[in-house]
Design a protein around this motif. Structure first.
Motif, PDB file in Angstrom:
ATOM      1  N   LYS A  32       0.816  -1.210   0.000  1.00 22.50           N
ATOM      2  CA  LYS A  32       0.000   0.000   0.000  1.00 22.50           C
ATOM      3  C   LYS A  32       0.853   1.265   0.000  1.00 22.50           C
ATOM      4  CE  LYS A  32      -3.856   2.209   2.158  1.00 22.50           C
ATOM      5  NZ  LYS A  32      -4.997   2.134   2.996  1.00 22.50           N
ATOM      6  N   GLU A  33       1.957   1.248   0.728  1.00 24.02           N
ATOM      7  CA  GLU A  33       2.781   2.455   0.854  1.00 24.02           C
ATOM      8  C   GLU A  33       3.714   2.678  -0.326  1.00 24.02           C
ATOM      9  OE1 GLU A  33       5.051  -0.949   2.256  1.00 24.02           O
ATOM     10  OE2 GLU A  33       3.060  -0.244   2.772  1.00 24.02           O
ATOM     11  N   LYS A  34       3.765   1.750  -1.262  1.00 25.41           N
ATOM     12  CA  LYS A  34       4.677   1.901  -2.397  1.00 25.41           C
ATOM     13  C   LYS A  34       3.887   1.967  -3.698  1.00 25.41           C
ATOM     14  CE  LYS A  34       8.684   0.321  -2.060  1.00 25.41           C
ATOM     15  NZ  LYS A  34       9.834  -0.509  -1.860  1.00 25.41           N
ATOM     16  N   GLU A  35       3.750   3.171  -4.228  1.00 19.71           N
ATOM     17  CA  GLU A  35       3.080   3.356  -5.500  1.00 19.71           C
ATOM     18  C   GLU A  35       4.145   3.509  -6.580  1.00 19.71           C
ATOM     19  OE1 GLU A  35      -0.853   5.757  -4.879  1.00 19.71           O
ATOM     20  OE2 GLU A  35       0.684   6.475  -3.503  1.00 19.71           O
ATOM     21  N   VAL A  36       3.894   2.901  -7.729  1.00 19.44           N
ATOM     22  CA  VAL A  36       4.899   2.878  -8.780  1.00 19.44           C
ATOM     23  C   VAL A  36       4.345   3.408 -10.094  1.00 19.44           C
ATOM     24  CG1 VAL A  36       6.135   0.917  -7.768  1.00 19.44           C
ATOM     25  CG2 VAL A  36       4.354   0.493  -9.463  1.00 19.44           C
ATOM     26  N   LEU A  37       5.276   3.866 -10.911  1.00 13.85           N
ATOM     27  CA  LEU A  37       4.992   4.235 -12.288  1.00 13.85           C
ATOM     28  C   LEU A  37       5.677   3.172 -13.137  1.00 13.85           C
ATOM     29  CD1 LEU A  37       3.717   6.256 -14.173  1.00 13.85           C
ATOM     30  CD2 LEU A  37       5.741   7.683 -13.933  1.00 13.85           C
ATOM     31  N   ARG A  38       4.903   2.499 -13.969  1.00 12.47           N
ATOM     32  CA  ARG A  38       5.407   1.358 -14.746  1.00 12.47           C
ATOM     33  C   ARG A  38       5.703   1.788 -16.176  1.00 12.47           C
ATOM     34  NH1 ARG A  38       1.318  -2.211 -14.033  1.00 12.47           N
ATOM     35  NH2 ARG A  38       2.241  -2.830 -12.086  1.00 12.47           N
ATOM     36  N   CYS A  39       6.896   1.457 -16.666  1.00 15.15           N
ATOM     37  CA  CYS A  39       7.289   1.768 -18.030  1.00 15.15           C
ATOM     38  C   CYS A  39       6.358   1.051 -19.010  1.00 15.15           C
ATOM     39  CB  CYS A  39       8.733   1.337 -18.264  1.00 15.15           C
ATOM     40  SG  CYS A  39       9.264   1.560 -19.972  1.00 15.15           S
ATOM     41  N   PRO A  40       5.908   1.753 -20.065  1.00 13.27           N
ATOM     42  CA  PRO A  40       4.968   1.130 -21.004  1.00 13.27           C
ATOM     43  C   PRO A  40       5.602   0.065 -21.904  1.00 13.27           C
ATOM     44  CG  PRO A  40       5.605   3.285 -21.799  1.00 13.27           C
ATOM     45  CD  PRO A  40       6.208   3.140 -20.421  1.00 13.27           C
ATOM     46  N   TRP A  41       6.906   0.037 -22.044  1.00 17.02           N
ATOM     47  CA  TRP A  41       7.539  -0.914 -22.949  1.00 17.02           C
ATOM     48  C   TRP A  41       7.866  -2.246 -22.290  1.00 17.02           C
ATOM     49  CZ3 TRP A  41      11.606   1.961 -26.439  1.00 17.02           C
ATOM     50  CH2 TRP A  41      10.926   2.873 -27.265  1.00 17.02           C
ATOM     51  N   HIS A  42       8.588  -2.226 -21.165  1.00 19.71           N
ATOM     52  CA  HIS A  42       9.064  -3.466 -20.564  1.00 19.71           C
ATOM     53  C   HIS A  42       8.655  -3.611 -19.103  1.00 19.71           C
ATOM     54  CE1 HIS A  42      11.960  -2.692 -23.937  1.00 19.71           C
ATOM     55  NE2 HIS A  42      11.473  -3.872 -24.246  1.00 19.71           N
ATOM     56  N   SER A  43       7.743  -2.769 -18.657  1.00 20.62           N
ATOM     57  CA  SER A  43       7.157  -2.857 -17.305  1.00 20.62           C
ATOM     58  C   SER A  43       8.146  -2.647 -16.165  1.00 20.62           C
ATOM     59  CB  SER A  43       6.411  -4.186 -17.128  1.00 20.62           C
ATOM     60  OG  SER A  43       5.323  -4.249 -18.021  1.00 20.62           O
ATOM     61  N   TRP A  44       9.244  -1.936 -16.408  1.00 17.86           N
ATOM     62  CA  TRP A  44      10.119  -1.583 -15.294  1.00 17.86           C
ATOM     63  C   TRP A  44       9.325  -0.663 -14.379  1.00 17.86           C
ATOM     64  CZ3 TRP A  44      15.972  -0.636 -16.445  1.00 17.86           C
ATOM     65  CH2 TRP A  44      16.488  -1.744 -17.119  1.00 17.86           C
ATOM     66  N   GLU A  45       9.425  -0.859 -13.058  1.00 17.33           N
ATOM     67  CA  GLU A  45       8.637  -0.104 -12.101  1.00 17.33           C
ATOM     68  C   GLU A  45       9.524   0.818 -11.272  1.00 17.33           C
ATOM     69  OE1 GLU A  45       5.010  -3.111 -11.095  1.00 17.33           O
ATOM     70  OE2 GLU A  45       6.983  -3.617 -10.266  1.00 17.33           O
ATOM     71  N   PHE A  46       9.038   2.059 -11.087  1.00 17.13           N
ATOM     72  CA  PHE A  46       9.778   3.064 -10.333  1.00 17.13           C
ATOM     73  C   PHE A  46       8.887   3.644  -9.244  1.00 17.13           C
ATOM     74  CE2 PHE A  46      11.496   2.756 -14.562  1.00 17.13           C
ATOM     75  CZ  PHE A  46      12.852   2.632 -14.314  1.00 17.13           C
ATOM     76  N   ASP A  47       9.422   3.692  -8.028  1.00 17.09           N
ATOM     77  CA  ASP A  47       8.703   4.268  -6.891  1.00 17.09           C
ATOM     78  C   ASP A  47       8.490   5.752  -7.168  1.00 17.09           C
ATOM     79  OD1 ASP A  47       8.272   5.618  -4.334  1.00 17.09           O
ATOM     80  OD2 ASP A  47       8.835   3.730  -3.383  1.00 17.09           O
ATOM     81  N   ILE A  48       7.249   6.226  -7.102  1.00 12.26           N
ATOM     82  CA  ILE A  48       6.975   7.631  -7.444  1.00 12.26           C
ATOM     83  C   ILE A  48       7.562   8.606  -6.431  1.00 12.26           C
ATOM     84  CG2 ILE A  48       4.911   7.097  -8.798  1.00 12.26           C
ATOM     85  CD1 ILE A  48       3.246   8.140  -6.395  1.00 12.26           C
ATOM     86  N   ARG A  49       7.838   8.161  -5.219  1.00 11.85           N
ATOM     87  CA  ARG A  49       8.389   9.055  -4.191  1.00 11.85           C
ATOM     88  C   ARG A  49       9.902   9.209  -4.291  1.00 11.85           C
ATOM     89  NH1 ARG A  49       3.906   6.687  -2.460  1.00 11.85           N
ATOM     90  NH2 ARG A  49       2.479   7.818  -1.096  1.00 11.85           N
ATOM     91  N   THR A  50      10.590   8.124  -4.674  1.00 15.02           N
ATOM     92  CA  THR A  50      12.055   8.138  -4.670  1.00 15.02           C
ATOM     93  C   THR A  50      12.678   8.046  -6.058  1.00 15.02           C
ATOM     94  OG1 THR A  50      12.239   5.732  -4.507  1.00 15.02           O
ATOM     95  CG2 THR A  50      12.051   6.968  -2.417  1.00 15.02           C
ATOM     96  N   GLY A  51      11.912   7.564  -7.037  1.00 19.05           N
ATOM     97  CA  GLY A  51      12.442   7.338  -8.377  1.00 19.05           C
ATOM     98  C   GLY A  51      13.217   6.041  -8.505  1.00 19.05           C
ATOM     99  N   LYS A  52      13.397   5.307  -7.406  1.00 20.07           N
ATOM    100  CA  LYS A  52      14.170   4.065  -7.430  1.00 20.07           C
ATOM    101  C   LYS A  52      13.356   2.940  -8.058  1.00 20.07           C
ATOM    102  CE  LYS A  52      17.023   5.122  -3.436  1.00 20.07           C
ATOM    103  NZ  LYS A  52      17.475   4.668  -2.112  1.00 20.07           N
ATOM    104  N   SER A  53      14.048   2.104  -8.827  1.00 19.65           N
ATOM    105  CA  SER A  53      13.390   0.935  -9.407  1.00 19.65           C
ATOM    106  C   SER A  53      13.106  -0.076  -8.301  1.00 19.65           C
ATOM    107  CB  SER A  53      14.276   0.302 -10.473  1.00 19.65           C
ATOM    108  OG  SER A  53      15.425  -0.261  -9.874  1.00 19.65           O
ATOM    109  N   LEU A  54      12.119  -0.919  -8.520  1.00 18.08           N
ATOM    110  CA  LEU A  54      11.813  -1.948  -7.522  1.00 18.08           C
ATOM    111  C   LEU A  54      12.774  -3.128  -7.610  1.00 18.08           C
ATOM    112  CD1 LEU A  54       7.920  -2.140  -7.362  1.00 18.08           C
ATOM    113  CD2 LEU A  54       9.506  -0.593  -6.212  1.00 18.08           C
ATOM    114  N   PHE A  55      13.353  -3.362  -8.797  1.00 20.91           N
ATOM    115  CA  PHE A  55      14.195  -4.545  -8.980  1.00 20.91           C
ATOM    116  C   PHE A  55      15.655  -4.318  -8.626  1.00 20.91           C
ATOM    117  CE2 PHE A  55      14.046  -2.277 -12.940  1.00 20.91           C
ATOM    118  CZ  PHE A  55      15.359  -2.255 -13.356  1.00 20.91           C
TER     119      PHE A  55
END
Length: 117
Positions: free
Chosen positions: A71-94
């Motif tokens: 719940k506390e981690k919202e992400v923006l997912r890349c439309p091409w390869h689904s890489w996910e980035f935390d909207i608060r920090t910009g860090k990738s999840l992987f």
């Protein structure tokens, strides 16, 4: 320098707005709890606009077939390869310490959203 990019009313909950600031692509997002964040609108992998992707909850797993939505981690997912980035920090999840997108300071005053660059 501060740049007025939109109003809070134009930025509905869990939505994103792409803007150009000094020739740089930036995406402004509003989280489910109403927080407003700004990230570079370019995926570091192959370069598509992150604003063309989806916002979602972060998802982890302890085993195959298990999905735990954070719940506390919202992400923006890349439309091409689904890489996910935390909207608060910009860090990738992987690989959070190696792969990230630039974030920018955001302020809200009198319903106006400003991005500081």
């Amino acid at each position: 320098m501060r740049h007025q990019v939109c109003t809070v009313r134009e930025l509905e909950l869990f939505q994103k707005v792409p803007v150009q600031i000094n020739g740089k692509a930036v995406v402004v997002v509003r989280s489910e709890d109403g927080g407003v964040y700004a990230l570079r609108d370019v995926c570091p992998h192959k370069g598509p606009c992150l604003s063309d992707g989806m916002m979602d909850k972060g998802c982890t797993s302890n085993e195959v077939g298990e999905y735990i939505f954070e719940k506390e981690k919202e992400v923006l997912r890349c439309p091409w390869h689904s890489w996910e980035f935390d909207i608060r920090t910009g860090k990738s999840l992987f690989a959070p310490e190696k792969v990230k997108v630039k974030t920018y300071e955001v302020s809200v005053e009198n319903d106006q959203v400003f991005v500081n660059m």
